[in-house]
Design a protein around this motif. Structure first.
Motif, mmCIF file in Angstrom:
data_model
loop_
_atom_site.group_PDB
_atom_site.id
_atom_site.type_symbol
_atom_site.label_atom_id
_atom_site.label_comp_id
_atom_site.label_asym_id
_atom_site.label_seq_id
_atom_site.Cartn_x
_atom_site.Cartn_y
_atom_site.Cartn_z
ATOM 1 N N LYS B 49 0.831 -1.214 0.000
ATOM 2 C CA LYS B 49 0.000 0.000 0.000
ATOM 3 C C LYS B 49 0.866 1.265 0.000
ATOM 4 N N SER B 50 1.798 1.311 0.955
ATOM 5 C CA SER B 50 2.646 2.508 1.050
ATOM 6 C C SER B 50 3.496 2.674 -0.196
ATOM 7 N N THR B 51 4.009 1.548 -0.670
ATOM 8 C CA THR B 51 4.849 1.603 -1.864
ATOM 9 C C THR B 51 4.079 2.218 -3.028
ATOM 10 N N ALA B 170 -2.986 9.913 1.324
ATOM 11 C CA ALA B 170 -2.928 9.769 2.778
ATOM 12 C C ALA B 170 -2.568 8.338 3.129
ATOM 13 N N ASP B 171 -1.470 8.170 3.875
ATOM 14 C CA ASP B 171 -1.011 6.831 4.257
ATOM 15 C C ASP B 171 -1.357 6.605 5.729
ATOM 16 N N GLU B 172 -2.317 5.732 5.975
ATOM 17 C CA GLU B 172 -2.773 5.441 7.332
ATOM 18 C C GLU B 172 -3.041 6.728 8.111
ATOM 19 N N PRO B 173 -3.883 7.622 7.591
ATOM 20 C CA PRO B 173 -4.059 8.916 8.248
ATOM 21 C C PRO B 173 -4.674 8.783 9.637
#
Ligand SMILES: Nc1ncnc2c1ncn2[C@@H]1O[C@H](COP(=O)(O)OP(=O)(O)OP(=O)(O)O)[C@@H](O)[C@H]1O
Ligand SMILES: [Mg+2]
Lengths: 414, 233
Positions: B49-51, B170-173
């Protein structure tokens, strides 16, 4: 929000570290200021000692004499100034000139009734002018020469202590001076020792003898003077006054030279070079220490904030902006540290001067001196520039570091 | 180009090598995100996901595949162009908020406008407006350490939206927020999406949040395994 302002605020984050960096920079700055102030004091002391010890600021002498000798004490009367009185009047009419004193140098043998003898370097002058010029011979014993020219048979001399010792003379004793006159004839002059003096220069004290211009003229059978020594109100006007004098004396026959005191004191140049060397040495040590100390803390500050730099880059801050931010933080440190250091230096200078610490005599001098540290405005400004340069250097590694950060790695950095 | 999708990814591959070990973080991801869309990217830990978000955000480069942002191929953009693109067209929200600690809430929100060269007066007005929209009109002068986690994330959201970007990534906001605050933040994002027309790509683990998203992309082992639209089943 300016980058510079953000940089300044960032310095408040780790107050302890910022305080330590500022202290390092300020201490280095203050150390340089004190050194500069002490060196300046030593220069000035040495200069004034030499100028008022008999060199004067400028010497008016025949060009041919100036070309052939460097030492003032070797100016002969044979190639002296016959019209010195007229020259003196013209020179003393110039503004900023305190006095132009005729000087006659007579070298020869001094002997005593008890058969002792020693070579002497006689310096003859006009006591009134010399007083005005601040030529200070420290009278150790006896009395000074009278202002008025002595009558024939009443000549009096002042002996430097070393010379008096080797001749075994005390104030009130009689002695005979022998010297060769301009025509090559050996002349003699009987004189009474008026007093004992010290020139402030050890080597000179073993040969030095002081007499009235009239006495020396009698000894050498001449009415001339070897030169005119010109003293100014201010030492820093020496070059300006020299140009004025050259203009005033242009066309004089025989041609005249105007020699500044520095050219007649090679010793001064050496001491100056020595002090400059010491100052440069100390300066580079301070430079290196501050670079080392601050580059390390700056690097630490960057490493701690890797994620923040990653965030800034993600938001679209350019590499040059984040590099600039780090550079500006360093420059602020340098500027604030140097300003603090300037303040600290100023306080220390005032305190040190108030303490009136006694120092051993400077090189070549006899008497101990009171330590004085001068305010050198150029040094105050110079240290600010220097510290900005130092911190720019110190920020090089952190800047490279932050410029090379890879955004994703920086963002996930913990 | 206005009708081009915000993101068009084709066969994105990202590989990390650690010594001898090679990790295929993305193994050919196709994804299109249209203007104003809200997409939740879900999947187990390590699914990429982050990648994916980093690639979409032009923070990193794929090893293979192509990516167009607003119709422009990212591969054709140099460092400067990507920096400018992020500055003007993207907003980011991080799990750890990532506000500048020495700046007030208002100043943090002003940052993207400042980078974009917006003048001081307009900058302040827009930052205040953005803070008011996230419900922090009364906290403009507070520094991050004077704000709660939820408030910090709302400042970060205001920062991500203040320059009216094409998309916010947004990454794990909500990863650092309690579930109630998390729902509130997610609702805020949805509301802001409606008012601003900005697309949102949000990575999350949180099933509650995933369920609220109008479109859900599921990743597993670096591949898209499901792409659902409409209300969650
Ligand atoms: N810098 C890196 N070096 C090596 N491997 C990495 C790196 N970044 C990610 N990976 C690996 O790539 C894979 C995908 O990682 P990614 O961070 O995208 O997962 P994620 O779905 O965001 O997981 P999480 O839900 O835990 O955040 C993981 O196996 C991870 O270990
Ligand atoms: Mg992740």
């Amino acid at each position: 929000m300016r980058l510079a302002l953000l940089a300044l605020r960032n310095l408040t984050r780790n107050r302890r570290r910022t305080a330590i960096s500022l202290a390092v920079i300020a201490t280095g700055t203050a150390a340089l200021l004190l050194t500069a102030g002490f060196v300046a004091f030593s220069f000035e002391g040495l200069s004034e000692a030499m100028i008022h010890g008999g060199l004067g600021h400028l010497e008016v002498v025949r060009q041919s004499t100036a070309d052939s000798h460097t030492a003032t004490l070797e100016r002969s009367v044979a190639e002296g100034l016959d019209d010195w009185e007229a020259l003196q009047a013209r020179i003393e009419a110039l503004p900023g000139v305190r006095a132009a004193a005729p000087t006659l140098y007579a070298a020869g043998m001094a002997s005593t009734a008890s058969g002792k003898s020693a070579a002497f370097l006689g310096v003859a002058g006009d006591p009134v002018r010399e007083r005005r010029m601040g030529f200070t011979l420290k009278l150790r014993e006896g009395e000074a020469l009278a202002d008025a020219p002595p009558r024939e048979g009443e000549d009096r001399v002042l002996l430097a202590k070393g010379l008096a010792e080797s001749l075994g003379l005390r104030p009130g004793d009689r002695m005979t001076l022998l010297a060769v006159d301009p025509d090559g004839m050996l002349n003699a002059l009987d004189a009474v020792v008026a007093g004992l003096v010290t020139t402030g220069v050890q080597e000179l004290d073993t040969r030095y003898l002081k007499l009235h211009l009239a006495s020396a003229q009698r000894l050498l059978g001449s009415s001339g003077a070897s030169n005119l020594l010109v003293t100014l109100d201010r030492t820093d006007r020496t070059e300006v006054a020299r140009a004025e004098l050259l203009r005033l004396l242009a066309g004089h026959q025989p041609p005249l030279a105007v020699v500044p005191w520095t050219a007649r004191a090679p010793f001064y140049g050496q001491v100056r070079a020595l002090y400059k060397g010491i100052f440069a040495f100390l300066g580079s040590i301070v430079f290196a220490l501050v670079v080392l100390a601050t580059s390390n803390t700056l690097l630490m500050a960057v490493m701690e904030r890797v994620r923040e730099f990653g965030t800034l880059r993600a938001l679209g801050t350019s590499i040059s902006q984040v590099a600039g931010l780090v550079g500006l933080e360093a420059l602020w440190l340098g500027l604030l540290g140097a300003l603090l250091g300037d303040a600290l230096g100023a306080v220390l200078i005032v305190v040190l001067n108030a303490l009136a610490i006694t120092m051993p005599p400077p090189p070549g001098a006899v008497d101990p001196i009171d330590l004085q540290v001068l305010f050198v405005p150029e040094a105050f400004a110079g240290t600010i520039v220097l510290m900005l340069v130092v911190l720019t250097l110190a920020s090089a590694a952190p800047i490279v570091r932050v410029a090379r950060l890879r955004i994703v790695e920086a963002l996930t950095h913990t | 180009m206005e009708n081009a999708p915000v993101f068009r990814a084709r066969g994105l591959v990202k590989r990390y090598s650690m010594g001898d070990a090679v990790v295929d973080a993305l193994r050919g991801v196709d994804l299109e995100v249209g203007a104003g869309e809200v997409v939740a990217v879900a999947g187990p830990s390590g699914s990429g996901k982050s990648t994916l978000l980093h690639l979409l955000g032009t923070l990193d480069e794929p090893d293979a595949g192509s990516l167009e942002v607003a119709g422009t191929a990212v591969a054709a953009m140099d460092e400067r162009a990507r920096t400018l693109f992020r500055r003007l067209r993207l907003g980011f929200v991080f799990q750890t908020f990532n506000l500048l600690p020495v700046l007030s809430a208002e100043e943090n929100v002003e940052l993207p406008l400042w980078l974009a060269g917006v003048g001081g007066r307009e900058r302040r007005a827009r930052a205040r407006e953005a803070l008011a929209e996230v419900g922090l009109g009364g906290r403009v002068g507070h520094r991050p350490d004077q704000l709660s986690g939820g408030e910090r994330q709302r400042v970060a959201i205001a920062r991500a939206l203040v320059h009216r970007p094409l998309a916010v990534l947004a990454d794990e906001p909500t990863g650092n927020l309690d579930s109630e605050t998390a729902v509130a933040v997610m609702d805020l994002l949805t509301a802001l999406n409606r008012s601003s027309g900005t697309a949102f790509v949000v990575c999350t683990h949180d099933p509650a949040l995933i369920a609220r998203a109008p479109r859900r992309v599921f990743l597993r082992d670096g591949r898209v395994v499901a792409d659902e639209r409409g209300a969650a089943a």
